[in-house]
Motif scaffolding. Structure first.
Motif, PDB file in Angstrom:
ATOM      1  N   ILE A  37      45.954  33.991  36.918  1.00 21.60           N
ATOM      2  CA  ILE A  37      46.898  34.199  35.815  1.00 21.60           C
ATOM      3  C   ILE A  37      47.371  35.646  35.838  1.00 21.60           C
ATOM      4  O   ILE A  37      46.569  36.570  36.004  1.00 21.60           O
ATOM      5  CB  ILE A  37      46.246  33.908  34.449  1.00 21.60           C
ATOM      6  CG1 ILE A  37      45.744  32.462  34.376  1.00 21.60           C
ATOM      7  CG2 ILE A  37      47.235  34.168  33.313  1.00 21.60           C
ATOM      8  CD1 ILE A  37      44.990  32.148  33.096  1.00 21.60           C
ATOM      9  N   THR A  38      48.661  35.842  35.669  1.00 17.60           N
ATOM     10  CA  THR A  38      49.208  37.183  35.531  1.00 17.60           C
ATOM     11  C   THR A  38      50.301  37.150  34.470  1.00 17.60           C
ATOM     12  O   THR A  38      50.600  36.100  33.894  1.00 17.60           O
ATOM     13  CB  THR A  38      49.752  37.710  36.870  1.00 17.60           C
ATOM     14  OG1 THR A  38      50.046  39.102  36.752  1.00 17.60           O
ATOM     15  CG2 THR A  38      51.000  36.952  37.300  1.00 17.60           C
ATOM     16  N   GLU A  39      50.858  38.316  34.182  1.00 17.55           N
ATOM     17  CA  GLU A  39      51.997  38.412  33.282  1.00 17.55           C
ATOM     18  C   GLU A  39      53.171  39.001  34.051  1.00 17.55           C
ATOM     19  O   GLU A  39      53.001  39.573  35.129  1.00 17.55           O
ATOM     20  CB  GLU A  39      51.670  39.322  32.091  1.00 17.55           C
ATOM     21  CG  GLU A  39      51.418  40.761  32.501  1.00 17.55           C
ATOM     22  CD  GLU A  39      51.339  41.720  31.333  1.00 17.55           C
ATOM     23  OE1 GLU A  39      51.843  41.388  30.253  1.00 17.55           O
ATOM     24  OE2 GLU A  39      50.780  42.820  31.513  1.00 17.55           O
ATOM     25  N   LEU A  96      42.306  36.989  36.073  1.00 16.56           N
ATOM     26  CA  LEU A  96      43.430  37.601  35.377  1.00 16.56           C
ATOM     27  C   LEU A  96      43.753  38.934  36.037  1.00 16.56           C
ATOM     28  O   LEU A  96      42.863  39.749  36.294  1.00 16.56           O
ATOM     29  CB  LEU A  96      43.079  37.835  33.909  1.00 16.56           C
ATOM     30  CG  LEU A  96      44.138  38.531  33.051  1.00 16.56           C
ATOM     31  CD1 LEU A  96      45.344  37.615  32.843  1.00 16.56           C
ATOM     32  CD2 LEU A  96      43.550  38.942  31.707  1.00 16.56           C
ATOM     33  N   PHE A  97      45.038  39.182  36.287  1.00 16.00           N
ATOM     34  CA  PHE A  97      45.430  40.466  36.880  1.00 16.00           C
ATOM     35  C   PHE A  97      46.845  40.833  36.436  1.00 16.00           C
ATOM     36  O   PHE A  97      47.606  39.967  36.023  1.00 16.00           O
ATOM     37  CB  PHE A  97      45.350  40.391  38.418  1.00 16.00           C
ATOM     38  CG  PHE A  97      46.402  39.529  39.079  1.00 16.00           C
ATOM     39  CD1 PHE A  97      47.546  40.110  39.623  1.00 16.00           C
ATOM     40  CD2 PHE A  97      46.266  38.145  39.149  1.00 16.00           C
ATOM     41  CE1 PHE A  97      48.524  39.342  40.239  1.00 16.00           C
ATOM     42  CE2 PHE A  97      47.235  37.362  39.765  1.00 16.00           C
ATOM     43  CZ  PHE A  97      48.364  37.976  40.311  1.00 16.00           C
ATOM     44  N   TRP A 111      34.347  42.007  37.840  1.00 11.89           N
ATOM     45  CA  TRP A 111      35.454  42.860  38.230  1.00 11.89           C
ATOM     46  C   TRP A 111      35.551  43.010  39.738  1.00 11.89           C
ATOM     47  O   TRP A 111      34.557  43.232  40.416  1.00 11.89           O
ATOM     48  CB  TRP A 111      35.295  44.230  37.585  1.00 11.89           C
ATOM     49  CG  TRP A 111      35.232  44.165  36.094  1.00 11.89           C
ATOM     50  CD1 TRP A 111      34.105  44.053  35.324  1.00 11.89           C
ATOM     51  CD2 TRP A 111      36.333  44.161  35.189  1.00 11.89           C
ATOM     52  NE1 TRP A 111      34.440  43.998  33.992  1.00 11.89           N
ATOM     53  CE2 TRP A 111      35.801  44.056  33.872  1.00 11.89           C
ATOM     54  CE3 TRP A 111      37.721  44.246  35.360  1.00 11.89           C
ATOM     55  CZ2 TRP A 111      36.615  44.030  32.747  1.00 11.89           C
ATOM     56  CZ3 TRP A 111      38.530  44.215  34.235  1.00 11.89           C
ATOM     57  CH2 TRP A 111      37.984  44.118  32.952  1.00 11.89           C
ATOM     58  N   VAL A 112      36.779  42.905  40.242  1.00 10.98           N
ATOM     59  CA  VAL A 112      37.067  43.145  41.664  1.00 10.98           C
ATOM     60  C   VAL A 112      38.156  44.221  41.737  1.00 10.98           C
ATOM     61  O   VAL A 112      39.235  44.085  41.168  1.00 10.98           O
ATOM     62  CB  VAL A 112      37.532  41.851  42.364  1.00 10.98           C
ATOM     63  CG1 VAL A 112      38.114  42.173  43.735  1.00 10.98           C
ATOM     64  CG2 VAL A 112      36.372  40.874  42.497  1.00 10.98           C
ATOM     65  N   TYR A 219      42.098  46.263  37.793  1.00 10.32           N
ATOM     66  CA  TYR A 219      41.225  45.378  38.562  1.00 10.32           C
ATOM     67  C   TYR A 219      41.725  43.938  38.465  1.00 10.32           C
ATOM     68  O   TYR A 219      42.588  43.610  37.636  1.00 10.32           O
ATOM     69  CB  TYR A 219      39.799  45.394  37.998  1.00 10.32           C
ATOM     70  CG  TYR A 219      38.994  46.638  38.277  1.00 10.32           C
ATOM     71  CD1 TYR A 219      37.955  46.624  39.200  1.00 10.32           C
ATOM     72  CD2 TYR A 219      39.251  47.821  37.606  1.00 10.32           C
ATOM     73  CE1 TYR A 219      37.184  47.758  39.443  1.00 10.32           C
ATOM     74  CE2 TYR A 219      38.508  48.971  37.839  1.00 10.32           C
ATOM     75  CZ  TYR A 219      37.473  48.925  38.763  1.00 10.32           C
ATOM     76  OH  TYR A 219      36.732  50.051  39.001  1.00 10.32           O
ATOM     77  N   PHE A 220      41.151  43.068  39.288  1.00 12.44           N
ATOM     78  CA  PHE A 220      41.184  41.628  39.051  1.00 12.44           C
ATOM     79  C   PHE A 220      39.999  41.322  38.137  1.00 12.44           C
ATOM     80  O   PHE A 220      38.864  41.688  38.458  1.00 12.44           O
ATOM     81  CB  PHE A 220      41.052  40.836  40.351  1.00 12.44           C
ATOM     82  CG  PHE A 220      42.257  40.911  41.244  1.00 12.44           C
ATOM     83  CD1 PHE A 220      43.337  40.067  41.049  1.00 12.44           C
ATOM     84  CD2 PHE A 220      42.315  41.835  42.281  1.00 12.44           C
ATOM     85  CE1 PHE A 220      44.457  40.133  41.871  1.00 12.44           C
ATOM     86  CE2 PHE A 220      43.426  41.918  43.107  1.00 12.44           C
ATOM     87  CZ  PHE A 220      44.499  41.068  42.901  1.00 12.44           C
ATOM     88  N   ALA A 221      40.251  40.672  37.009  1.00 15.79           N
ATOM     89  CA  ALA A 221      39.195  40.318  36.057  1.00 15.79           C
ATOM     90  C   ALA A 221      38.848  38.844  36.243  1.00 15.79           C
ATOM     91  O   ALA A 221      39.699  37.971  36.080  1.00 15.79           O
ATOM     92  CB  ALA A 221      39.654  40.570  34.625  1.00 15.79           C
ATOM     93  N   LEU A 222      37.587  38.564  36.596  1.00 13.08           N
ATOM     94  CA  LEU A 222      37.143  37.200  36.911  1.00 13.08           C
ATOM     95  C   LEU A 222      36.275  36.667  35.784  1.00 13.08           C
ATOM     96  O   LEU A 222      35.411  37.379  35.249  1.00 13.08           O
ATOM     97  CB  LEU A 222      36.341  37.178  38.211  1.00 13.08           C
ATOM     98  CG  LEU A 222      37.107  37.335  39.531  1.00 13.08           C
ATOM     99  CD1 LEU A 222      37.726  38.719  39.669  1.00 13.08           C
ATOM    100  CD2 LEU A 222      36.199  37.050  40.721  1.00 13.08           C
TER     101      LEU A 222
END
Length: 249
Positions: A37-39, A96-97, A111-112, A219-222
């Motif tokens: 998911i992104t915005e 989410l990123f 977090w990645v 970050y990419f939030a997992l």
């Protein structure tokens, strides 16, 4: 007889509950089995000419390809930030990123990254000639922020009263409100505010940065249910892309 029937009914319900629970707990084993998911925001992920683009999108596509489980651009969901943030917290198997890592969010996700850094800034109309030298100077103004964005967290951290904060789901609407004088200040990422104004048919030359907050990392939030092995695989793939392309984070 009734007692025997009752016991078998209880056992049957327990078996059905366990089966239903197990069927819903499906753990992803590959990156392309996750929901992304992104915005649409101007800095790192945005829609242009009807296509999802941006450095964070390119990084995800390259990293997943490098890991042998390519993610398709068309499978990335674009949602308003607050909705995407809530869905990522709930999971399952959701990423989410681009998400700024803060102490308030630390335990909500895995977090990645980091994948980029940026400062949030305060933007105002030039014609108003406003000056902010410290966060306390904001208290007499109405400041707009994207709901559940790090800008909202910053305003809360520095103690801006709730009745002095206007929250909206889309950054483009905040630019319009600033232009119309319905808010005095707008807090947003330094790399994206000009393009956001342009997308709303506003001239960035009419606005200016009047205060800059310390830089934070994206970050990419997992979601917390994703297995650690897959989190590590994602991190290794991101690192590999950065090394091979000599990109700066």
């Amino acid at each position: 007889m009734h007692q025997v029937f009752y016991r078998f009914s209880i056992i049957g319900m327990l078996v059905a509950f366990i089966a239903l629970t197990n069927s819903s707990l499906v753990f992803a084993t590959e990156l392309n089995e996750l929901t992304y998911i992104t915005e649409s925001s101007a800095s790192f992920n945005y829609i242009r000419d009807g296509k999802l683009q941006g450095p964070a999108v390119d990084l995800l596509l390259a990293a997943s390809l490098s890991a042998g489980s390519p993610v398709k651009r068309e499978n990335i969901l674009v949602q308003p930030w607050a909705r995407g943030f809530s869905n990522a917290q709930k999971g399952p198997n959701t990423v989410l990123f681009s998400t700024i890592r803060t102490p308030e969010r630390e335990n909500d996700f895995q977090w990645v990254g980091p994948i980029a850094s940026e400062s949030d800034v305060l933007i105002a109309l030039k014609i108003r000639k406003l000056t902010i030298s410290k966060p306390e100077d904001m208290m007499g103004y109405i400041t707009g922020a994207v709901r559940d964005d790090v800008g909202e967290e910053i305003l809360q951290e520095v103690g801006v009263p709730l009745d002095r904060i206007t929250l909206l789901s889309h950054s483009t609407n905040l630019g319009l409100m600033l232009s119309a004088g319905r808010i005095d200040l707008w807090i947003f990422g330094e790399d994206g505010w000009r393009e956001t104004l342009t997308s709303s048919d506003l001239d960035p030359a009419d606005f200016e940065i009047i205060y800059r907050f310390p830089s934070k990392h994206y970050y990419f939030a997992l979601s917390s249910d994703i297995e650690q092995q897959l989190v590590e695989k994602f991190q290794q793939a991101i690192d590999k892309v950065f090394v091979s392309s000599e990109l700066a984070r």
